[in-house]
Design a protein around this motif. Structure first.
Motif, PDB file in Angstrom:
ATOM      1  N   VAL A 277      93.557   1.561  55.936  1.00  0.00           N
ATOM      2  CA  VAL A 277      93.507   0.181  55.454  1.00  0.00           C
ATOM      3  C   VAL A 277      92.947  -0.776  56.497  1.00  0.00           C
ATOM      4  CG1 VAL A 277      95.357   0.454  53.785  1.00  0.00           C
ATOM      5  CG2 VAL A 277      95.932  -0.119  56.141  1.00  0.00           C
ATOM      6  N   ASN A 278      93.079  -0.434  57.774  1.00  0.00           N
ATOM      7  CA  ASN A 278      92.623  -1.336  58.814  1.00  0.00           C
ATOM      8  C   ASN A 278      91.318  -0.886  59.473  1.00  0.00           C
ATOM      9  OD1 ASN A 278      93.895   0.883  59.955  1.00  0.00           O
ATOM     10  ND2 ASN A 278      94.539  -0.234  61.777  1.00  0.00           N
ATOM     11  N   THR A 279      90.601   0.049  58.866  1.00  0.00           N
ATOM     12  CA  THR A 279      89.338   0.512  59.424  1.00  0.00           C
ATOM     13  C   THR A 279      88.276  -0.571  59.298  1.00  0.00           C
ATOM     14  OG1 THR A 279      89.905   2.738  58.663  1.00  0.00           O
ATOM     15  CG2 THR A 279      87.643   2.392  59.381  1.00  0.00           C
ATOM     16  N   VAL A 280      87.399  -0.673  60.313  1.00  0.00           N
ATOM     17  CA  VAL A 280      86.322  -1.664  60.254  1.00  0.00           C
ATOM     18  C   VAL A 280      85.276  -1.213  59.242  1.00  0.00           C
ATOM     19  CG1 VAL A 280      86.692  -2.343  62.651  1.00  0.00           C
ATOM     20  CG2 VAL A 280      85.005  -0.568  62.122  1.00  0.00           C
ATOM     21  N   PRO A 281      84.488  -2.142  58.676  1.00  0.00           N
ATOM     22  CA  PRO A 281      83.423  -1.752  57.755  1.00  0.00           C
ATOM     23  C   PRO A 281      82.430  -0.815  58.431  1.00  0.00           C
ATOM     24  CG  PRO A 281      83.835  -4.106  57.616  1.00  0.00           C
ATOM     25  CD  PRO A 281      84.616  -3.606  58.791  1.00  0.00           C
ATOM     26  N   CYS A 282      81.999   0.201  57.702  1.00  0.00           N
ATOM     27  CA  CYS A 282      81.048   1.179  58.228  1.00  0.00           C
ATOM     28  C   CYS A 282      79.880   1.337  57.254  1.00  0.00           C
ATOM     29  CB  CYS A 282      81.723   2.533  58.438  1.00  0.00           C
ATOM     30  SG  CYS A 282      83.010   2.546  59.699  1.00  0.00           S
ATOM     31  N   PHE A 283      78.676   1.341  57.794  1.00  0.00           N
ATOM     32  CA  PHE A 283      77.466   1.524  56.998  1.00  0.00           C
ATOM     33  C   PHE A 283      76.655   2.670  57.582  1.00  0.00           C
ATOM     34  CE2 PHE A 283      78.792  -2.672  55.974  1.00  0.00           C
ATOM     35  CZ  PHE A 283      78.200  -3.040  54.771  1.00  0.00           C
ATOM     36  N   HIS A 284      75.818   3.276  56.743  1.00  0.00           N
ATOM     37  CA  HIS A 284      74.840   4.253  57.213  1.00  0.00           C
ATOM     38  C   HIS A 284      73.465   3.683  56.885  1.00  0.00           C
ATOM     39  CE1 HIS A 284      73.036   8.587  57.033  1.00  0.00           C
ATOM     40  NE2 HIS A 284      72.813   7.995  58.190  1.00  0.00           N
ATOM     41  N   ILE A 285      72.629   3.524  57.913  1.00  0.00           N
ATOM     42  CA  ILE A 285      71.323   2.895  57.718  1.00  0.00           C
ATOM     43  C   ILE A 285      70.208   3.898  57.997  1.00  0.00           C
ATOM     44  CG2 ILE A 285      72.243   0.624  58.336  1.00  0.00           C
ATOM     45  CD1 ILE A 285      70.810   0.904  61.051  1.00  0.00           C
ATOM     46  N   LYS A 286      69.042   3.635  57.425  1.00  0.00           N
ATOM     47  CA  LYS A 286      67.858   4.448  57.670  1.00  0.00           C
ATOM     48  C   LYS A 286      67.367   4.239  59.103  1.00  0.00           C
ATOM     49  CE  LYS A 286      66.380   6.595  53.827  1.00  0.00           C
ATOM     50  NZ  LYS A 286      65.938   8.006  53.799  1.00  0.00           N
ATOM     51  N   PRO A 577     104.463  15.388  62.915  1.00  0.00           N
ATOM     52  CA  PRO A 577     103.893  14.351  62.065  1.00  0.00           C
ATOM     53  C   PRO A 577     104.727  14.072  60.824  1.00  0.00           C
ATOM     54  CG  PRO A 577     102.270  16.034  62.633  1.00  0.00           C
ATOM     55  CD  PRO A 577     103.596  16.562  63.034  1.00  0.00           C
ATOM     56  N   ASP A 578     104.765  12.823  60.439  1.00  0.00           N
ATOM     57  CA  ASP A 578     105.293  12.421  59.137  1.00  0.00           C
ATOM     58  C   ASP A 578     104.085  12.017  58.312  1.00  0.00           C
ATOM     59  OD1 ASP A 578     106.340  11.285  56.899  1.00  0.00           O
ATOM     60  OD2 ASP A 578     107.465   9.710  57.914  1.00  0.00           O
ATOM     61  N   PHE A 579     103.576  12.956  57.515  1.00  0.00           N
ATOM     62  CA  PHE A 579     102.357  12.693  56.761  1.00  0.00           C
ATOM     63  C   PHE A 579     102.578  11.719  55.611  1.00  0.00           C
ATOM     64  CE2 PHE A 579     101.446  16.851  58.695  1.00  0.00           C
ATOM     65  CZ  PHE A 579     100.242  16.554  59.299  1.00  0.00           C
ATOM     66  N   GLY A 580     103.814  11.361  55.387  1.00  0.00           N
ATOM     67  CA  GLY A 580     104.102  10.409  54.323  1.00  0.00           C
ATOM     68  C   GLY A 580     104.060   8.972  54.784  1.00  0.00           C
ATOM     69  N   GLY A 581     103.747   8.736  56.056  1.00  0.00           N
ATOM     70  CA  GLY A 581     103.682   7.367  56.555  1.00  0.00           C
ATOM     71  C   GLY A 581     102.587   6.577  55.864  1.00  0.00           C
ATOM     72  N   ASP A 582     102.874   5.328  55.488  1.00  0.00           N
ATOM     73  CA  ASP A 582     101.894   4.533  54.750  1.00  0.00           C
ATOM     74  C   ASP A 582     101.526   3.252  55.492  1.00  0.00           C
ATOM     75  OD1 ASP A 582     104.280   3.233  54.480  1.00  0.00           O
ATOM     76  OD2 ASP A 582     104.339   3.279  52.292  1.00  0.00           O
ATOM     77  N   GLN A 583     101.819   3.191  56.797  1.00  0.00           N
ATOM     78  CA  GLN A 583     101.436   2.044  57.595  1.00  0.00           C
ATOM     79  C   GLN A 583     100.499   2.490  58.703  1.00  0.00           C
ATOM     80  OE1 GLN A 583     104.633  -0.933  58.454  1.00  0.00           O
ATOM     81  NE2 GLN A 583     106.009   0.665  57.729  1.00  0.00           N
ATOM     82  N   PRO A 584      99.648   1.589  59.210  1.00  0.00           N
ATOM     83  CA  PRO A 584      98.726   1.962  60.285  1.00  0.00           C
ATOM     84  C   PRO A 584      99.487   2.495  61.488  1.00  0.00           C
ATOM     85  CG  PRO A 584      98.128  -0.172  59.365  1.00  0.00           C
ATOM     86  CD  PRO A 584      99.456   0.194  58.775  1.00  0.00           C
ATOM     87  N   GLY A 585      98.996   3.580  62.058  1.00  0.00           N
ATOM     88  CA  GLY A 585      99.651   4.219  63.178  1.00  0.00           C
ATOM     89  C   GLY A 585      99.923   5.674  62.860  1.00  0.00           C
ATOM     90  N   TYR A 586     100.486   6.368  63.817  1.00  0.00           N
ATOM     91  CA  TYR A 586     100.845   7.778  63.645  1.00  0.00           C
ATOM     92  C   TYR A 586     102.360   7.870  63.576  1.00  0.00           C
ATOM     93  CZ  TYR A 586     101.914  12.545  65.240  1.00  0.00           C
ATOM     94  OH  TYR A 586     102.439  13.812  65.374  1.00  0.00           O
ATOM     95  N   SER A 587     102.875   8.068  62.361  1.00  0.00           N
ATOM     96  CA  SER A 587     104.316   8.157  62.153  1.00  0.00           C
ATOM     97  C   SER A 587     104.788   9.574  62.441  1.00  0.00           C
ATOM     98  CB  SER A 587     104.672   7.781  60.712  1.00  0.00           C
ATOM     99  OG  SER A 587     104.299   6.451  60.438  1.00  0.00           O
ATOM    100  N   ILE A 614      93.690   3.429  73.834  1.00  0.00           N
ATOM    101  CA  ILE A 614      93.204   3.748  72.488  1.00  0.00           C
ATOM    102  C   ILE A 614      94.214   3.300  71.438  1.00  0.00           C
ATOM    103  CG2 ILE A 614      92.480   5.569  70.908  1.00  0.00           C
ATOM    104  CD1 ILE A 614      90.530   5.177  73.127  1.00  0.00           C
ATOM    105  N   LYS A 615      93.763   2.457  70.523  1.00  0.00           N
ATOM    106  CA  LYS A 615      94.603   2.072  69.397  1.00  0.00           C
ATOM    107  C   LYS A 615      94.680   3.240  68.426  1.00  0.00           C
ATOM    108  CE  LYS A 615      93.615  -2.883  69.676  1.00  0.00           C
ATOM    109  NZ  LYS A 615      93.025  -4.057  68.994  1.00  0.00           N
ATOM    110  N   VAL A 616      95.842   3.439  67.861  1.00  0.00           N
ATOM    111  CA  VAL A 616      96.095   4.587  66.994  1.00  0.00           C
ATOM    112  C   VAL A 616      96.395   4.088  65.587  1.00  0.00           C
ATOM    113  CG1 VAL A 616      97.644   6.522  66.536  1.00  0.00           C
ATOM    114  CG2 VAL A 616      96.929   6.017  68.887  1.00  0.00           C
ATOM    115  N   SER A 617      95.545   4.451  64.648  1.00  0.00           N
ATOM    116  CA  SER A 617      95.797   4.079  63.258  1.00  0.00           C
ATOM    117  C   SER A 617      96.162   5.274  62.396  1.00  0.00           C
ATOM    118  CB  SER A 617      94.574   3.374  62.653  1.00  0.00           C
ATOM    119  OG  SER A 617      93.450   4.231  62.659  1.00  0.00           O
ATOM    120  N   ASN A 618      95.974   6.497  62.936  1.00  0.00           N
ATOM    121  CA  ASN A 618      96.322   7.698  62.186  1.00  0.00           C
ATOM    122  C   ASN A 618      96.404   8.882  63.145  1.00  0.00           C
ATOM    123  OD1 ASN A 618      93.659   8.414  62.734  1.00  0.00           O
ATOM    124  ND2 ASN A 618      92.934   7.603  60.793  1.00  0.00           N
ATOM    125  N   LEU A 619      96.651  10.051  62.594  1.00  0.00           N
ATOM    126  CA  LEU A 619      96.826  11.246  63.407  1.00  0.00           C
ATOM    127  C   LEU A 619      95.565  11.586  64.180  1.00  0.00           C
ATOM    128  CD1 LEU A 619      98.710  14.414  62.322  1.00  0.00           C
ATOM    129  CD2 LEU A 619      96.443  14.648  63.286  1.00  0.00           C
TER     130      LEU A 619
END
Length: 656
Positions: A277-286, A577-587, A614-619
């Motif tokens: 949910v907190n990922t920055v916008p990402c584009f793929h360009i030619k 790991p708690d793979f059921g975590g639904d908030q940013p970070g590694y639960s 390093i900020k951690v938003s997931n595993l």
């Protein structure tokens, strides 16, 4: 259990039918399976009204991303009055990445090379680069790909640094407001070469087939009614003609592919999965768009920059002065409701408020995708063994205990878990929100892949989680003729792990992997149904003995048994790991006893949001952050414990 192969076959055939679409999360087939299980629980006399009158413990999972409009990307050159705005064409010159986040941005652009930070080999595209609030232009993959002795050619090195998620994590941690990915040149050249080699190979096959063709010339007088002696034209067999036609068609297909070949293809939407949910916008360009940006900033072309990096394995990161980009990623996450199915047999007597959980997951992997071991397959993966076999075993146990004329000495909670294939999500959700207190839950019995019993070999995990298990299993195995293999560990890749993390003794039953695992060929016809009957009877015996003993099984904390989250060369931490975590970070659901995480005081429910810089938003972020350290280093972990932010120093262990 007076097991009925007829009953097992009926439910097994339904659960593993194409109609149920591989029981993938997000499919109607998974819902149909849940309804069958609920109906069986009710039919067998279980209470199925404990959750708002229903047996379904429902929660939401993110299962995909969709575009909500046409995303935007525009170039602004503030100092050039002749070109203030240049809008790029969506789906032709750029695409939005499903692996990124939604949102608007406008800022300067920074060329950040390959988006790699590898201090262990003396290479960092981010060293000395001011990226905060700016847009990162990042090449895919790694430098010097064609070189066997390049800096990223060692085992596992290239893959880790080439990973999109790693690049996103690093750019985000360095403050990027958005990311523009662009294809590296080598991959396009290499793909074209491979295609040309395929065409050359099929041409050689055609030439060889013609040279070696079994031409047959009939006798001069065969089939003639006159006196002519002129020979008939040579003929070939139908088999050879079919072979040659097949090769010719293959060449046509390859030539067509070559004529349409694009050395710089844009990623299709959905490639790379879904972002957080907190990922920055990402584009793929030619590449031509990247070159346009570089030219406007009076910088070398992309090919020239790649060549410079390859020449001495040194980054060429820089600010592209004089230009800005603005854009908006228009997408949103798709959420799907899924459910654990729960039925209860109430207990009676002095221990009626104690609970035994009996479980099996009923989901599978749908039509394959990333979890399939048949690469590229889009066939339905029916998952007869994984885990329709465990599900029908669960139903048989529910029938046995639910239809008894007397109540058991303890409460029995039967749970068909969902989301196991995505990371034990159903069991993680239950232990977070249990129907009955976990401190009064005395044991958990789990069945996952019990359908391929061969030579009576049965593996039981968790035998070391209580002192009574091993002796009890040995004493009761003889009538069944099982050749038992004991694995003492309480943690492993199935739902029992979620309960052991809560300090509950567990047993997990398993008949082994096989060539059909996570492939479309895992079909019901290959299931040993009489084996399921025997295993179900054996498990019922373990439950009966646990019910009959007035003392509950003791819990044994096994030292450093957790093998989840160990990976190659990175330091050992011991988090679960708690793979059921639904908030940013590694639960995390806990820490292995005696592990660095345990010694530092990390607890179940903690959510790690940063490791070092390093900020951690997931595993994945957590894994990447750890690779900045080595065994013996002390790393600062920032974590959330409830609403409180806590900082702890973790002395990392050696890699395992």
């Amino acid at each position: 259990v007076a097991g009925s192969e007829t009953r097992i076959e009926q439910d097994l055939k339904f659960l593993a039918s194409d109609e149920l679409e591989g029981r993938g999360v997000g499919t109607e087939g998974l819902n149909s399976a849940a309804k069958l299980i609920a109906a069986r629980f009710k039919e067998f006399g279980l209470r199925t009204d404990l959750i708002d009158g229903q047996p379904f413990q429902t929660f939401e999972l993110t299962t995909g991303s969709v575009q909500t409009g046409t995303s935007l990307l525009s170039l602004t050159v503030p100092n050039d009055p002749n070109i203030q705005v240049r809008s790029f064409a969506a789906n032709k010159e750029f695409v939005v990445g499903s692996f990124g986040g939604a949102g608007k941005f406008q800022s300067e652009v920074v060329f950040a090379g390959y988006g790699i930070d590898a201090p262990d080999i003396g290479y960092s595209d981010f060293a000395g680069l001011e990226l905060k609030g700016r847009i990162a232009l990042i090449l895919r993959r790694t430098p010097k790909q064609g070189s066997k002795d390049g800096p990223f050619s060692g085992p596992h090195t290239s893959g880790r640094h080439a990973d999109l998620r790693s690049k996103i994590t690093l750019a985000s941690s360095n403050g990027a407001a958005a990311i523009l990915f662009v294809n590296d040149e080598y991959s396009g050249i290499e793909a074209a070469r491979k295609l040309a080699d395929q065409i050359k190979e099929v041409n050689e096959q055609i030439a060889k087939a013609i040279d070696e063709s079994p031409l047959a010339t009939p006798p001069a007088d065969q089939g003639r009614t006159d006196n002519s002696t002129t020979a008939l034209p040579p003929t070939v067999s139908a088999e050879f003609a079919e072979q040659l036609n097949s090769l010719v068609q293959k060449r046509r297909d390859l030539l067509k592919k070559q004529s349409e070949f694009d050395p710089d293809p844009l990623m299709s939407f959905g490639y790379g999965g879904n972002g957080e949910v907190n990922t920055v916008p990402c584009f793929h360009i030619k590449r031509q768009i990247a070159d346009e940006l570089l030219k406007r900033a009076n910088q070398p072309t992309l090919s020239e920059l790649e060549a410079q990096i390859d020449s001495d394995s040194k980054p060429r990161s820089r600010l592209l002065e004089g230009i800005q980009l603005s854009g908006e990623a228009l997408l949103e996450r798709v959420k799907t409701k899924v459910s654990n199915v729960i039925g209860v047999v109430d207990g009676a007597g002095p221990h009626a408020d104690e609970t035994i959980v009996i479980g099996a997951h009923y989901d599978h992997i749908g039509s394959g995708g990333a979890e399939s071991l048949a690469p590229g397959s889009k066939e339905i993966h029916n998952g007869a063994d994984d885990n329709a076999s465990g599900t029908v075993s669960l139903l048989e146990l529910a029938r046995y205990f639910g239809s008894s004329t007397s109540k058991p000495a303890r409460r029995l909670v039967f749970i068909a878990f969902t989301g196991e294939e995505l990371g034990l999500l159903g069991s993680a959700r239950y232990v977070k929100d249990p129907l009955f207190p976990l401190d009064r839950t005395i044991a958990m019995f789990n069945m996952d892949m019990v359908g391929r019993l061969a030579d009576n070999k049965l593996t039981v995990f968790g035998t070391g989680t209580s002192s009574r298990w091993e002796a009890q299993l040995k004493q009761t195995a003889e009538p069944f003729g099982f050749a038992l293999t004991f694995n003492p560990e309480g943690f492993g890749p199935s739902d029992h792990s979620s309960f052991y993390a809560q300090k509950i003794p567990v047993l997990h039953f398993f008949t082994g992997t096989h060539p059909d695992y996570h492939r479309p060929s895992d079909d019901w016809e290959k299931i040993n149904q009489s084996g399921i009957v025997s295993i179900t009877q054996f498990i019922a015996k373990q439950i009966d003995l646990t019910l009959a003993d007035p003392t509950k099984p003791d819990y044994i904390e096994l030292k450093e048994t957790a093998k989840v989250m160990r990976s190659g060369s990175r330091p050992y931490v011991g988090t679960l790991p708690d793979f059921g975590g639904d908030q940013p970070g590694y639960s995390i659901s806990g820490a292995a006893a005696g592990s660095p995480a345990d010694k530092a005081g990390l607890k179940a429910g903690d959510r790690i949001i940063q490791v070092g810089a390093i900020k951690v938003s997931n595993l994945d972020d957590f894994d990447l952050a750890l690779r900045k350290f080595k065994g013996g280093d002390s790393a600062e972990f920032i974590l959330m414990r409830g609403q409180q932010e806590i900082r702890v120093n973790v002395v990392l262990g050696d890699p395992r």
